[in-house]
Write a protein that holds these residues in place. Structure first.
Motif, mmCIF file in Angstrom:
data_model
loop_
_atom_site.group_PDB
_atom_site.id
_atom_site.type_symbol
_atom_site.label_atom_id
_atom_site.label_comp_id
_atom_site.label_asym_id
_atom_site.label_seq_id
_atom_site.Cartn_x
_atom_site.Cartn_y
_atom_site.Cartn_z
ATOM 1 N N SER A 170 32.037 8.172 26.822
ATOM 2 C CA SER A 170 30.758 8.781 26.428
ATOM 3 C C SER A 170 30.977 10.028 25.581
ATOM 4 O O SER A 170 30.066 10.478 24.879
ATOM 5 N N ASN A 171 32.186 10.588 25.657
ATOM 6 C CA ASN A 171 32.521 11.763 24.863
ATOM 7 C C ASN A 171 33.309 11.412 23.605
ATOM 8 O O ASN A 171 33.871 12.299 22.960
ATOM 9 N N VAL A 172 33.348 10.134 23.282
ATOM 10 C CA VAL A 172 34.092 9.661 22.113
ATOM 11 C C VAL A 172 33.134 9.374 20.972
ATOM 12 O O VAL A 172 32.039 8.826 21.175
ATOM 13 N N PHE A 173 33.531 9.728 19.788
ATOM 14 C CA PHE A 173 32.727 9.538 18.585
ATOM 15 C C PHE A 173 32.445 8.059 18.344
ATOM 16 O O PHE A 173 33.339 7.222 18.409
ATOM 17 N N ASP A 174 31.172 7.731 18.057
ATOM 18 C CA ASP A 174 30.738 6.359 17.785
ATOM 19 C C ASP A 174 30.477 6.214 16.289
ATOM 20 O O ASP A 174 29.428 6.617 15.788
ATOM 21 N N SER A 175 31.425 5.647 15.566
ATOM 22 C CA SER A 175 31.297 5.546 14.107
ATOM 23 C C SER A 175 30.134 4.665 13.693
ATOM 24 O O SER A 175 29.458 4.928 12.694
ATOM 25 N N ASN A 176 29.859 3.613 14.449
ATOM 26 C CA ASN A 176 28.745 2.724 14.103
ATOM 27 C C ASN A 176 27.409 3.456 14.178
ATOM 28 O O ASN A 176 26.531 3.268 13.332
ATOM 29 N N ALA A 177 27.264 4.310 15.185
ATOM 30 C CA ALA A 177 26.023 5.080 15.329
ATOM 31 C C ALA A 177 25.840 6.010 14.151
ATOM 32 O O ALA A 177 24.746 6.150 13.607
ATOM 33 N N ILE A 268 16.099 11.066 16.536
ATOM 34 C CA ILE A 268 15.889 12.484 16.830
ATOM 35 C C ILE A 268 16.296 13.345 15.635
ATOM 36 O O ILE A 268 17.303 13.085 14.977
ATOM 37 N N ASP A 269 15.509 14.373 15.366
ATOM 38 C CA ASP A 269 15.845 15.333 14.316
ATOM 39 C C ASP A 269 16.494 16.594 14.892
ATOM 40 O O ASP A 269 17.474 17.095 14.355
ATOM 41 N N ILE A 270 15.923 17.088 15.982
ATOM 42 C CA ILE A 270 16.422 18.318 16.605
ATOM 43 C C ILE A 270 16.471 18.116 18.113
ATOM 44 O O ILE A 270 15.495 17.663 18.721
ATOM 45 N N ALA A 271 17.621 18.445 18.709
ATOM 46 C CA ALA A 271 17.773 18.384 20.171
ATOM 47 C C ALA A 271 17.799 19.801 20.721
ATOM 48 O O ALA A 271 18.508 20.671 20.196
ATOM 49 N N ILE A 272 17.017 20.024 21.760
ATOM 50 C CA ILE A 272 16.932 21.345 22.390
ATOM 51 C C ILE A 272 17.565 21.240 23.772
ATOM 52 O O ILE A 272 16.979 20.685 24.705
ATOM 53 N N PHE A 273 18.782 21.749 23.901
ATOM 54 C CA PHE A 273 19.506 21.736 25.169
ATOM 55 C C PHE A 273 19.565 23.173 25.701
ATOM 56 O O PHE A 273 20.527 23.904 25.459
ATOM 57 N N ASN A 274 18.525 23.540 26.426
ATOM 58 C CA ASN A 274 18.356 24.912 26.911
ATOM 59 C C ASN A 274 18.963 25.073 28.308
ATOM 60 O O ASN A 274 18.427 25.774 29.165
ATOM 61 N N HIS A 275 20.080 24.385 28.557
ATOM 62 C CA HIS A 275 20.720 24.426 29.867
ATOM 63 C C HIS A 275 21.329 25.795 30.129
ATOM 64 O O HIS A 275 21.784 26.465 29.204
ATOM 65 N N ASN A 276 21.391 26.143 31.404
ATOM 66 C CA ASN A 276 22.045 27.401 31.758
ATOM 67 C C ASN A 276 23.462 27.169 32.278
ATOM 68 O O ASN A 276 24.082 28.061 32.851
ATOM 69 N N ARG A 277 23.976 25.952 32.086
ATOM 70 C CA ARG A 277 25.355 25.630 32.446
ATOM 71 C C ARG A 277 25.842 24.473 31.577
ATOM 72 O O ARG A 277 25.063 23.892 30.832
ATOM 73 N N GLN A 278 27.114 24.145 31.706
ATOM 74 C CA GLN A 278 27.696 23.058 30.923
ATOM 75 C C GLN A 278 27.057 21.728 31.319
ATOM 76 O O GLN A 278 27.125 21.318 32.463
ATOM 77 N N GLN A 279 26.420 21.080 30.351
ATOM 78 C CA GLN A 279 25.697 19.837 30.599
ATOM 79 C C GLN A 279 25.460 19.136 29.268
ATOM 80 O O GLN A 279 25.539 19.747 28.194
ATOM 81 N N ALA A 280 25.176 17.836 29.335
ATOM 82 C CA ALA A 280 24.736 17.052 28.169
ATOM 83 C C ALA A 280 25.777 16.979 27.053
ATOM 84 O O ALA A 280 25.422 16.816 25.893
ATOM 85 N N MET A 281 27.056 17.038 27.410
ATOM 86 C CA MET A 281 28.075 17.018 26.365
ATOM 87 C C MET A 281 28.134 15.672 25.649
ATOM 88 O O MET A 281 28.336 15.617 24.432
ATOM 89 N N GLY A 282 27.962 14.565 26.381
ATOM 90 C CA GLY A 282 27.959 13.262 25.721
ATOM 91 C C GLY A 282 26.847 13.157 24.695
ATOM 92 O O GLY A 282 27.054 12.673 23.574
ATOM 93 N N ASN A 283 25.667 13.622 25.072
ATOM 94 C CA ASN A 283 24.534 13.642 24.148
ATOM 95 C C ASN A 283 24.823 14.537 22.948
ATOM 96 O O ASN A 283 24.541 14.187 21.798
ATOM 97 N N THR A 284 25.382 15.705 23.223
ATOM 98 C CA THR A 284 25.664 16.670 22.153
ATOM 99 C C THR A 284 26.641 16.097 21.142
ATOM 100 O O THR A 284 26.426 16.187 19.919
ATOM 101 N N ILE A 285 27.711 15.495 21.616
ATOM 102 C CA ILE A 285 28.724 14.914 20.735
ATOM 103 C C ILE A 285 28.122 13.807 19.884
ATOM 104 O O ILE A 285 28.335 13.744 18.667
ATOM 105 N N THR A 286 27.345 12.921 20.515
ATOM 106 C CA THR A 286 26.739 11.816 19.780
ATOM 107 C C THR A 286 25.776 12.324 18.717
ATOM 108 O O THR A 286 25.790 11.875 17.569
ATOM 109 N N LEU A 287 24.944 13.287 19.078
ATOM 110 C CA LEU A 287 23.964 13.823 18.132
ATOM 111 C C LEU A 287 24.630 14.534 16.965
ATOM 112 O O LEU A 287 24.218 14.386 15.812
ATOM 113 N N LEU A 288 25.675 15.306 17.246
ATOM 114 C CA LEU A 288 26.385 15.986 16.160
ATOM 115 C C LEU A 288 27.062 14.990 15.235
ATOM 116 O O LEU A 288 27.117 15.187 14.013
ATOM 117 N N SER A 289 27.557 13.890 15.803
ATOM 118 C CA SER A 289 28.174 12.856 14.963
ATOM 119 C C SER A 289 27.143 12.206 14.058
ATOM 120 O O SER A 289 27.469 11.736 12.959
#
Length: 355
Positions: A170-177, A268-289
């Motif tokens: 889930s933390n690996v870059f998805d080139s097809n996406a 999605i155009d903009i993701a708002i991850f207003n977490h107060n701790r480390q979370q949603a890294m899989g989502n973050t990586i996919t969205l940045l890719s």
């Protein structure tokens, strides 16, 4: 009963990460030297039946039998991979401190931040009584976020060796996406916003939605994944979201297939991850890719890690509807492609399994 004399033991609960991880280990290393002890709801995921898997069912008898089995496996295994450090296994590790030196804790986030997010009542005190010496004496700490290791040392006095590892597919870059996202992104009007990644209160949904109130009359859609986590909190978020934004607020309350969720992220155009701790890294990586704008707080451990790679993130929660420029988004995508790769994941686990 397992007959192998030398093996790597994997201990995991019910998680969507685990079936694909088992497939990854089988494809990359083979299962001859690996054994998986799996607990939790066996219907939560569909890991295949195998002589290399041991499942603990939900019945009390099965759970008791499974814990005795685990103690035997802890003793016999060469290495122990702990996929998260959650309540049921901690007392056994406390009772068998000699196995900690060969144990590798894959830090998920919630298992590290337990002290920060649980209410400090007597049950919390009992759990922390077992957790503190276990974390302190854990032989190996596995994550790709150095800030989490720093916090484990600061909060628990953790002495274990740090191993950099992406941990899961889930933390690996998805080139097809990434390759297909541009067409999808340009085929909708207005802005599609993603708020949070779960129904856990640490997402700070209400605060994020409140920041979006100045845009309630604009052409926006707000998607909020709320299919797992705190149901009471999810209901509060839905109530506020609907009251403030009406049909523009779209709560996602049912589990989505992985492919369907990826298709949502493409829109999605903009993701708002207003977490107060480390979370949603899989989502973050996919969205940045996918060249999406990601907003997060500066005071979380993964912000420092991501920016150290050269990634450009937005931290302006007060004005969340401003996209990052296209050049920076393109550069983000390339950085994700280079670092968060399956080859890198395989190389990292090779060092752990065989080192």
């Amino acid at each position: 009963m397992i007959k192998k004399s030398h093996y790597v033991l994997h201990v995991a609960g019910s998680s969507a990460f685990i079936p694909s991880f088992i497939d990854f280990v089988e494809d990359s290393f083979g299962l001859d030297d690996h054994y998986f002890w799996l607990s939790g709801d066996e219907n939560f995921y569909s890991a295949k039946q195998s002589p290399f898997l041991y499942r603990v069912k939900k019945t009390r008898v099965s759970q008791i039998k499974g814990l005795f089995k685990l103690m035997y496996l802890f003793h016999k295994s060469d290495k122990i991979i702990l996929h998260g450090l959650f309540t049921s296994i901690v007392p056994i590790l406390w009772l068998m401190p000699w196995v900690l030196k060969k144990s590798y804790w894959l830090i998920w986030g919630g298992d590290l931040y337990f002290d920060q997010i649980e209410r400090k009542k007597w049950k919390w005190k009992v759990k922390e009584f077992f957790r503190r010496p276990v974390i302190k004496n854990m032989g190996h700490l596995v994550t790709y976020i150095p800030g989490d290791v720093k916090l484990a040392r600061e909060w628990y006095g953790a002495k274990g060796e740090y191993h950099e590892c992406l941990m899961y597919l889930s933390n690996v870059f998805d080139s097809n996406a990434m390759q297909s996202e541009q067409v999808v992104s340009e085929n909708h009007d207005g802005l599609n916003l993603l708020v949070g990644n779960s129904a856990h209160p640490s997402n700070n949904h209400i605060e994020s939605l409140e920041k979006l109130l100045p845009y309630k009359d604009k052409e926006i859609k707000i998607f909020a994944p709320l299919s797992y986590g705190d149901k009471d909190h999810a209901n509060k978020v839905i109530e506020k979201g609907k009251a403030w934004f009406g049909d523009k607020f779209i709560p996602l309350t049912s589990f989505m297939k992985f492919g369907d969720y990826i298709n949502l992220l493409k829109k999605i155009d903009i993701a708002i991850f207003n977490h107060n701790r480390q979370q949603a890294m899989g989502n973050t990586i996919t969205l940045l890719s996918m060249k999406k704008t990601v907003i997060m707080r500066r005071d979380v451990s993964h912000y420092d890690f991501l920016t150290s790679l050269g990634l450009v993130l937005s931290t302006n929660i007060d004005s969340p509807l401003k996209k990052i420029d296209k050049e920076a988004l393109q550069a983000n995508s390339q950085i994700i492609s280079d670092y968060f790769s399956k080859d890198n994941l395989k190389k990292q686990f090779s060092l752990i399994f065989e080192g």
